[in-house]
Motif scaffolding. Structure first.
Motif, PDB file in Angstrom:
ATOM      1  N   ILE A 331      44.118  90.666 128.486  1.00 25.22           N
ATOM      2  CA  ILE A 331      44.641  91.591 129.499  1.00 25.22           C
ATOM      3  C   ILE A 331      44.271  93.026 129.133  1.00 25.22           C
ATOM      4  O   ILE A 331      43.841  93.814 129.987  1.00 25.22           O
ATOM      5  CB  ILE A 331      46.171  91.439 129.637  1.00 25.22           C
ATOM      6  CG1 ILE A 331      46.541  89.981 129.955  1.00 25.22           C
ATOM      7  CG2 ILE A 331      46.721  92.362 130.720  1.00 25.22           C
ATOM      8  CD1 ILE A 331      48.016  89.679 129.828  1.00 25.22           C
ATOM      9  N   PHE A 332      44.424  93.372 127.856  1.00 26.38           N
ATOM     10  CA  PHE A 332      44.143  94.736 127.403  1.00 26.38           C
ATOM     11  C   PHE A 332      42.661  95.076 127.572  1.00 26.38           C
ATOM     12  O   PHE A 332      42.307  96.188 127.978  1.00 26.38           O
ATOM     13  CB  PHE A 332      44.563  94.891 125.942  1.00 26.38           C
ATOM     14  CG  PHE A 332      44.325  96.273 125.375  1.00 26.38           C
ATOM     15  CD1 PHE A 332      45.107  97.335 125.776  1.00 26.38           C
ATOM     16  CD2 PHE A 332      43.303  96.498 124.461  1.00 26.38           C
ATOM     17  CE1 PHE A 332      44.893  98.614 125.264  1.00 26.38           C
ATOM     18  CE2 PHE A 332      43.078  97.760 123.943  1.00 26.38           C
ATOM     19  CZ  PHE A 332      43.881  98.826 124.350  1.00 26.38           C
ATOM     20  N   ASP A 333      41.795  94.093 127.251  1.00 28.56           N
ATOM     21  CA  ASP A 333      40.347  94.328 127.360  1.00 28.56           C
ATOM     22  C   ASP A 333      39.884  94.475 128.805  1.00 28.56           C
ATOM     23  O   ASP A 333      38.971  95.255 129.101  1.00 28.56           O
ATOM     24  CB  ASP A 333      39.573  93.188 126.692  1.00 28.56           C
ATOM     25  CG  ASP A 333      39.701  93.208 125.167  1.00 28.56           C
ATOM     26  OD1 ASP A 333      40.112  94.258 124.638  1.00 28.56           O
ATOM     27  OD2 ASP A 333      39.399  92.182 124.532  1.00 28.56           O
ATOM     28  N   ASP A 334      40.513  93.732 129.720  1.00 25.16           N
ATOM     29  CA  ASP A 334      40.027  93.685 131.095  1.00 25.16           C
ATOM     30  C   ASP A 334      40.732  94.649 132.052  1.00 25.16           C
ATOM     31  O   ASP A 334      40.203  94.958 133.120  1.00 25.16           O
ATOM     32  CB  ASP A 334      40.143  92.260 131.643  1.00 25.16           C
ATOM     33  CG  ASP A 334      39.204  91.302 130.913  1.00 25.16           C
ATOM     34  OD1 ASP A 334      38.244  91.782 130.274  1.00 25.16           O
ATOM     35  OD2 ASP A 334      39.450  90.081 130.980  1.00 25.16           O
ATOM     36  N   LEU A 335      41.937  95.087 131.679  1.00 25.34           N
ATOM     37  CA  LEU A 335      42.683  96.006 132.546  1.00 25.34           C
ATOM     38  C   LEU A 335      42.835  97.362 131.861  1.00 25.34           C
ATOM     39  O   LEU A 335      43.064  97.429 130.654  1.00 25.34           O
ATOM     40  CB  LEU A 335      44.076  95.443 132.882  1.00 25.34           C
ATOM     41  CG  LEU A 335      44.107  94.107 133.628  1.00 25.34           C
ATOM     42  CD1 LEU A 335      45.548  93.674 133.871  1.00 25.34           C
ATOM     43  CD2 LEU A 335      43.344  94.192 134.952  1.00 25.34           C
ATOM     44  N   ASP A 336      42.743  98.420 132.608  1.00 20.68           N
ATOM     45  CA  ASP A 336      42.829  99.781 132.063  1.00 20.68           C
ATOM     46  C   ASP A 336      44.289 100.222 131.974  1.00 20.68           C
ATOM     47  O   ASP A 336      44.748 101.084 132.727  1.00 20.68           O
ATOM     48  CB  ASP A 336      42.021 100.734 132.954  1.00 20.68           C
ATOM     49  CG  ASP A 336      41.940 102.132 132.340  1.00 20.68           C
ATOM     50  OD1 ASP A 336      42.121 102.244 131.117  1.00 20.68           O
ATOM     51  OD2 ASP A 336      41.698 103.087 133.099  1.00 20.68           O
ATOM     52  N   ILE A 337      45.030  99.579 131.037  1.00 21.89           N
ATOM     53  CA  ILE A 337      46.454  99.894 130.847  1.00 21.89           C
ATOM     54  C   ILE A 337      46.682 100.188 129.369  1.00 21.89           C
ATOM     55  O   ILE A 337      46.312  99.376 128.514  1.00 21.89           O
ATOM     56  CB  ILE A 337      47.351  98.721 131.289  1.00 21.89           C
ATOM     57  CG1 ILE A 337      47.128  98.427 132.783  1.00 21.89           C
ATOM     58  CG2 ILE A 337      48.823  99.038 131.031  1.00 21.89           C
ATOM     59  CD1 ILE A 337      47.883  97.213 133.283  1.00 21.89           C
ATOM     60  N   PRO A 338      47.284 101.332 129.018  1.00 17.83           N
ATOM     61  CA  PRO A 338      47.563 101.648 127.609  1.00 17.83           C
ATOM     62  C   PRO A 338      48.368 100.536 126.940  1.00 17.83           C
ATOM     63  O   PRO A 338      49.197  99.879 127.575  1.00 17.83           O
ATOM     64  CB  PRO A 338      48.369 102.949 127.688  1.00 17.83           C
ATOM     65  CG  PRO A 338      47.980 103.557 128.994  1.00 17.83           C
ATOM     66  CD  PRO A 338      47.736 102.406 129.922  1.00 17.83           C
ATOM     67  N   GLU A 339      48.123 100.344 125.666  1.00 17.78           N
ATOM     68  CA  GLU A 339      48.710  99.215 124.934  1.00 17.78           C
ATOM     69  C   GLU A 339      50.240  99.226 124.966  1.00 17.78           C
ATOM     70  O   GLU A 339      50.880  98.190 125.161  1.00 17.78           O
ATOM     71  CB  GLU A 339      48.212  99.243 123.489  1.00 17.78           C
ATOM     72  CG  GLU A 339      48.619  98.025 122.680  1.00 17.78           C
ATOM     73  CD  GLU A 339      47.996  98.013 121.299  1.00 17.78           C
ATOM     74  OE1 GLU A 339      48.223  97.041 120.565  1.00 17.78           O
ATOM     75  OE2 GLU A 339      47.273  98.976 120.962  1.00 17.78           O
ATOM     76  N   LYS A 340      50.843 100.403 124.756  1.00 19.61           N
ATOM     77  CA  LYS A 340      52.304 100.487 124.725  1.00 19.61           C
ATOM     78  C   LYS A 340      52.892 100.126 126.086  1.00 19.61           C
ATOM     79  O   LYS A 340      53.877  99.383 126.177  1.00 19.61           O
ATOM     80  CB  LYS A 340      52.733 101.898 124.325  1.00 19.61           C
ATOM     81  CG  LYS A 340      54.238 102.045 124.130  1.00 19.61           C
ATOM     82  CD  LYS A 340      54.596 103.437 123.623  1.00 19.61           C
ATOM     83  CE  LYS A 340      56.108 103.567 123.425  1.00 19.61           C
ATOM     84  NZ  LYS A 340      56.469 104.932 122.952  1.00 19.61           N
ATOM     85  N   ARG A 341      52.259 100.622 127.161  1.00 16.85           N
ATOM     86  CA  ARG A 341      52.762 100.312 128.505  1.00 16.85           C
ATOM     87  C   ARG A 341      52.549  98.842 128.830  1.00 16.85           C
ATOM     88  O   ARG A 341      53.396  98.201 129.458  1.00 16.85           O
ATOM     89  CB  ARG A 341      52.075 101.197 129.545  1.00 16.85           C
ATOM     90  CG  ARG A 341      52.484 100.868 130.971  1.00 16.85           C
ATOM     91  CD  ARG A 341      52.176 101.959 131.945  1.00 16.85           C
ATOM     92  NE  ARG A 341      53.086 103.076 131.794  1.00 16.85           N
ATOM     93  CZ  ARG A 341      53.334 103.955 132.784  1.00 16.85           C
ATOM     94  NH1 ARG A 341      52.742 103.833 133.950  1.00 16.85           N
ATOM     95  NH2 ARG A 341      54.160 104.950 132.591  1.00 16.85           N
ATOM     96  N   LEU A 342      51.417  98.291 128.388  1.00 18.53           N
ATOM     97  CA  LEU A 342      51.148  96.877 128.621  1.00 18.53           C
ATOM     98  C   LEU A 342      52.212  96.012 127.955  1.00 18.53           C
ATOM     99  O   LEU A 342      52.683  95.018 128.533  1.00 18.53           O
ATOM    100  CB  LEU A 342      49.762  96.508 128.091  1.00 18.53           C
ATOM    101  CG  LEU A 342      49.358  95.033 128.200  1.00 18.53           C
ATOM    102  CD1 LEU A 342      49.395  94.571 129.655  1.00 18.53           C
ATOM    103  CD2 LEU A 342      47.982  94.800 127.592  1.00 18.53           C
TER     104      LEU A 342
END
Length: 426
Positions: A331-342
């Motif tokens: 999810i982190f690699d494919d979506l542009d969402i900061p790790e903490k928010r993810l």
């Protein structure tokens, strides 16, 4: 009555009381009396013993107010003199607390270090004589029978002693609480001060400007107003920081997590104290209960459009994964969402039971529902049972993913495995 000094001998019976040679049924403070005791041998008597209706706490250190009245005499910071209190007589060390020199006619605060334990309490009078025992130097009154050791004469400690020296029992109880880093039961204060619990309750409850009280099941808990407010503020601050770090969580901190506001110095009194303080905060609408956790009263989950869009993106990504599963890294690699928010989003989706976890991988609830429906349909079609290959083909996934889902249903007792075949239980 039982002796509270030089070893508890046990319960004694008073056979006879005399005052000035005549038998009486009772005596009062100030009477000179004789008692015939049953249960104590003559050889067991020691000078300094007391009779008491309860166990008393001995001490070998006393804070006191001392006046020097012998002309031409002055005491320096440390002194060694003879101390007389009741039938106790011993050489003691006297440490001046609020001055460097105490001269004749002056009154000062002192700490007395005794070579052995005695029983004394607030208000007891004593006499000081010279070390050669040829002159009476002065006299004083006990203001704290269980003080802190004022070796360095810290300003805060001396202020506490001055407060006690004001002379009221209220001041003494307030000081007792200020000396403690923990809340105290009324019964604990009574033991420290060698007074009755009734006297503690009466004095403390009259001093509501400085002392806060909470009624526990069988005892009253006291703490200073400053300590009480500090604990309440720390609870609210802890919840505020938790909500700020987890804006998508409706829940807060549970009771055991909030025990941390007391730090490392915890004992049996902290559980009831925290329960009572939390109850007060709930009653006064500072906090509230949410699913067995405590949250700030004003707390609510607020999701802006950007956050909501990111939540939907994560949900759809997991739901439409070709492998049926998705890892946090995927999810982190494919979506542009900061790790903490993810991390917040994944926790939120799990709490809402939109996502589940199978062997550390995220799976959407719709995929679980579809898999369950497929299992029942395959079970209906085949009397033999459900084959892994058939389930894999219908779910349009690989063998490993199909196997993980089947094992998930095995563990939840939806299916039972017989060799390489699975059947619906029941």
């Amino acid at each position: 009555p039982s002796p509270g000094y030089h070893g508890l001998i046990g319960v004694l019976r008073i056979r006879r009381i005399e005052r000035h040679g005549e038998e009486v049924s009772e005596i009062i403070a100030g009477d000179r009396a004789a008692m015939n005791l049953v249960g104590l041998k003559k050889s067991e008597f020691q000078k300094g013993m007391l009779l008491s209706d309860r166990k008393l706490a001995p001490t070998n250190m006393i804070d006191a107010k001392l006046k020097i009245f012998q002309p031409g005499i002055s005491l320096n910071r440390w002194n060694q003199l003879i101390f007389l209190l009741g039938t106790n007589r011993m050489m003691v060390k006297i440490h001046l607390l609020d001055c460097e020199v105490l001269a004749s006619g002056e009154t000062g605060l002192v700490q007395l270090h005794l070579p052995q334990e005695i029983i004394t309490q607030f208000g007891d009078k004593f006499i000081i004589r010279s070390s050669s025992d040829d002159r009476t130097i002065g006299g004083g009154v006990v203001i704290d029978a269980h003080p802190l050791h004022h070796r360095r004469r810290r300003e805060k400690q001396i202020e506490i002693v001055k407060k006690i020296a004001e002379g009221s029992l209220n001041s003494l109880i307030s000081a007792e609480l200020e000396k403690s880093i923990l809340p105290l039961y009324a019964s604990q204060i009574a033991i420290h001060l060698n007074i009755s619990v009734t006297d503690v309750l009466k004095a403390a409850l009259e001093n509501s400007d400085e002392i806060v009280s909470y009624q526990d099941k069988s005892d009253m808990i006291f703490l200073t107003k400053k300590m009480d407010q500090a604990i309440k503020n720390q609870i609210k601050d802890t919840l505020y920081r938790f909500h700020k770090a987890n804006p998508l969580l409706a829940e807060g901190k549970n009771f055991n997590e909030l025990l941390g506001v007391f730090g490392k110095n915890k004992n049996d009194i902290h559980h009831p104290t925290l329960h009572l303080i939390l109850d007060w905060l709930v009653k006064n609408k500072k906090i509230r209960l949410e699913n067995k956790t405590y949250v700030l009263f004003s707390h609510k989950v607020e999701i802006d459009d950007k956050f909501r869009s990111q939540i939907e993106s994560v949900e759809n990504y997991v739901k439409n994964s070709t492998r049926l599963f998705a890892t946090t890294k995927d999810i982190f690699d494919d979506l542009d969402i900061p790790e903490k928010r993810l991390s917040m989003i994944l926790t939120h989706l799990r709490n809402e039971q939109i996502l589940g976890i199978i062997n550390g991988n995220f799976i959407h609830r719709d995929v679980i529902a579809k898999a369950k429906k497929v299992l029942f349909e395959l079970n209906e079609k085949s009397a033999e049972g459900i084959k892994l290959s058939e389930f894999r083909d219908v779910m349009a996934t690989n063998r490993n993913s199909a196997l993980e889902i089947l094992e998930y249903f095995d563990n939840r007792k939806v299916t039972v495995r017989v060799g390489n075949i699975r059947k619906i239980r029941g």
